[in-house]
Write a protein that holds these residues in place. Structure first.
Motif, mmCIF file in Angstrom:
data_model
loop_
_atom_site.group_PDB
_atom_site.id
_atom_site.type_symbol
_atom_site.label_atom_id
_atom_site.label_comp_id
_atom_site.label_asym_id
_atom_site.label_seq_id
_atom_site.Cartn_x
_atom_site.Cartn_y
_atom_site.Cartn_z
ATOM 1 N N ARG A 86 0.850 -1.186 0.000
ATOM 2 C CA ARG A 86 0.000 0.000 0.000
ATOM 3 C C ARG A 86 0.889 1.241 0.000
ATOM 4 N NH1 ARG A 86 -2.832 -0.735 5.401
ATOM 5 N NH2 ARG A 86 -0.639 -1.006 5.844
ATOM 6 N N PHE A 87 0.265 2.402 -0.186
ATOM 7 C CA PHE A 87 1.020 3.658 -0.201
ATOM 8 C C PHE A 87 1.739 3.865 1.128
ATOM 9 C CE2 PHE A 87 1.259 8.294 0.449
ATOM 10 C CZ PHE A 87 2.145 8.589 -0.568
ATOM 11 N N VAL A 88 1.088 3.520 2.219
ATOM 12 C CA VAL A 88 1.699 3.669 3.545
ATOM 13 C C VAL A 88 2.975 2.838 3.640
ATOM 14 C CG1 VAL A 88 1.333 3.226 6.010
ATOM 15 C CG2 VAL A 88 -0.519 4.155 4.617
ATOM 16 N N ASP A 89 2.973 1.672 3.033
ATOM 17 C CA ASP A 89 4.165 0.822 3.046
ATOM 18 C C ASP A 89 5.308 1.476 2.275
ATOM 19 O OD1 ASP A 89 2.713 -1.125 4.446
ATOM 20 O OD2 ASP A 89 1.994 -2.023 2.568
ATOM 21 N N VAL A 90 4.980 2.117 1.162
ATOM 22 C CA VAL A 90 6.003 2.804 0.364
ATOM 23 C C VAL A 90 6.574 3.974 1.161
ATOM 24 C CG1 VAL A 90 6.437 4.114 -1.752
ATOM 25 C CG2 VAL A 90 4.950 2.105 -1.811
ATOM 26 N N VAL A 91 5.706 4.724 1.847
ATOM 27 C CA VAL A 91 6.172 5.862 2.651
ATOM 28 C C VAL A 91 7.096 5.378 3.767
ATOM 29 C CG1 VAL A 91 5.436 7.686 4.245
ATOM 30 C CG2 VAL A 91 4.183 7.300 2.122
ATOM 31 N N ARG A 92 6.733 4.282 4.417
ATOM 32 C CA ARG A 92 7.589 3.749 5.492
ATOM 33 C C ARG A 92 8.926 3.254 4.958
ATOM 34 N NH1 ARG A 92 2.812 0.443 8.220
ATOM 35 N NH2 ARG A 92 1.913 2.124 9.458
ATOM 36 N N ARG A 93 8.911 2.631 3.787
ATOM 37 C CA ARG A 93 10.127 2.053 3.223
ATOM 38 C C ARG A 93 11.064 3.121 2.657
ATOM 39 N NH1 ARG A 93 8.152 -0.976 -0.811
ATOM 40 N NH2 ARG A 93 8.668 0.606 -2.337
ATOM 41 N N ASP A 94 10.497 4.149 2.014
ATOM 42 C CA ASP A 94 11.332 5.147 1.338
ATOM 43 C C ASP A 94 10.721 6.543 1.473
ATOM 44 O OD1 ASP A 94 13.329 6.224 -0.165
ATOM 45 O OD2 ASP A 94 12.919 5.075 -1.970
ATOM 46 N N PRO A 95 10.733 7.098 2.702
ATOM 47 C CA PRO A 95 10.067 8.391 2.915
ATOM 48 C C PRO A 95 10.701 9.546 2.136
ATOM 49 C CG PRO A 95 11.308 7.745 4.860
ATOM 50 C CD PRO A 95 11.340 6.589 3.914
ATOM 51 N N LEU A 96 12.011 9.527 1.968
ATOM 52 C CA LEU A 96 12.679 10.616 1.251
ATOM 53 C C LEU A 96 12.225 10.673 -0.203
ATOM 54 C CD1 LEU A 96 14.686 12.918 1.386
ATOM 55 C CD2 LEU A 96 16.486 11.282 0.789
ATOM 56 N N ARG A 97 12.139 9.520 -0.850
ATOM 57 C CA ARG A 97 11.697 9.487 -2.247
ATOM 58 C C ARG A 97 10.270 10.007 -2.385
ATOM 59 N NH1 ARG A 97 10.591 4.024 -4.703
ATOM 60 N NH2 ARG A 97 8.490 4.719 -4.921
ATOM 61 N N VAL A 98 9.397 9.621 -1.454
ATOM 62 C CA VAL A 98 8.003 10.083 -1.499
ATOM 63 C C VAL A 98 7.950 11.589 -1.286
ATOM 64 C CG1 VAL A 98 5.754 9.922 -0.365
ATOM 65 C CG2 VAL A 98 7.088 7.851 -0.766
ATOM 66 N N LEU A 99 8.718 12.102 -0.334
ATOM 67 C CA LEU A 99 8.743 13.538 -0.066
ATOM 68 C C LEU A 99 9.264 14.314 -1.268
ATOM 69 C CD1 LEU A 99 8.432 15.880 1.958
ATOM 70 C CD2 LEU A 99 10.809 15.471 2.605
ATOM 71 N N LEU A 100 10.370 13.858 -1.842
ATOM 72 C CA LEU A 100 10.934 14.555 -3.000
ATOM 73 C C LEU A 100 9.998 14.486 -4.209
ATOM 74 C CD1 LEU A 100 14.701 13.573 -2.723
ATOM 75 C CD2 LEU A 100 13.626 15.766 -2.171
ATOM 76 N N SER A 101 9.325 13.373 -4.382
ATOM 77 C CA SER A 101 8.361 13.248 -5.487
ATOM 78 C C SER A 101 7.208 14.228 -5.279
ATOM 79 C CB SER A 101 7.819 11.824 -5.578
ATOM 80 O OG SER A 101 8.846 10.935 -5.904
#
Length: 121
Positions: A86-101
């Motif tokens: 899920r999206f939450v899993d992606v945020v937990r795994r790679d928060p910097l990438r999600v923030l920069l995106s």
């Protein structure tokens, strides 16, 4: 004359291996081109003889339909079991990438809106 059967851009290794095995099993001659050094071309699987293309295309269509159904079944199973990403899993795994995106998206939306904002006066 050679004919492109499969562009290898974003093709997983297991799928490319399956296509190679399928062509070998059906005695269809092919060769591969390698990706370019700068990423312009990602390589491909080419048929040696364009006359083999209709047969190879039929085989590819069947293979891709089977692979699509298998992927959908796997996804449905993962959702039922609660193991689907899920999206939450992606945020937990790679928060910097999600923030920069997210920042990049906001910047692009701002740049797109800038001309309208400047012309409103």
């Amino acid at each position: 004359m050679a004919k492109l059967l499969l562009n290898l851009r974003n093709v997983p290794d297991d799928e490319a291996d399956d296509v190679r095995a399928m062509l070998d099993a059906n005695r269809i001659a092919f060769y591969e081109t390698q990706p370019s050094r700068w990423g312009i071309s990602h390589g491909g699987i080419w048929l040696n003889d364009a006359d083999d293309h209709p047969k190879a295309r039929t085989l590819m269509d069947g293979y891709q339909a089977e692979r699509r159904e298998r992927a959908r079944a796997d996804r449905e199973r993962e959702q039922r079991e609660g193991t689907a990403e899920r999206f939450v899993d992606v945020v937990r795994r790679d928060p910097l990438r999600v923030l920069l995106s997210g920042l990049a998206i906001a910047l692009l939306l701002g740049l797109m809106a800038l001309p309208a904002w400047l012309l409103r006066g």
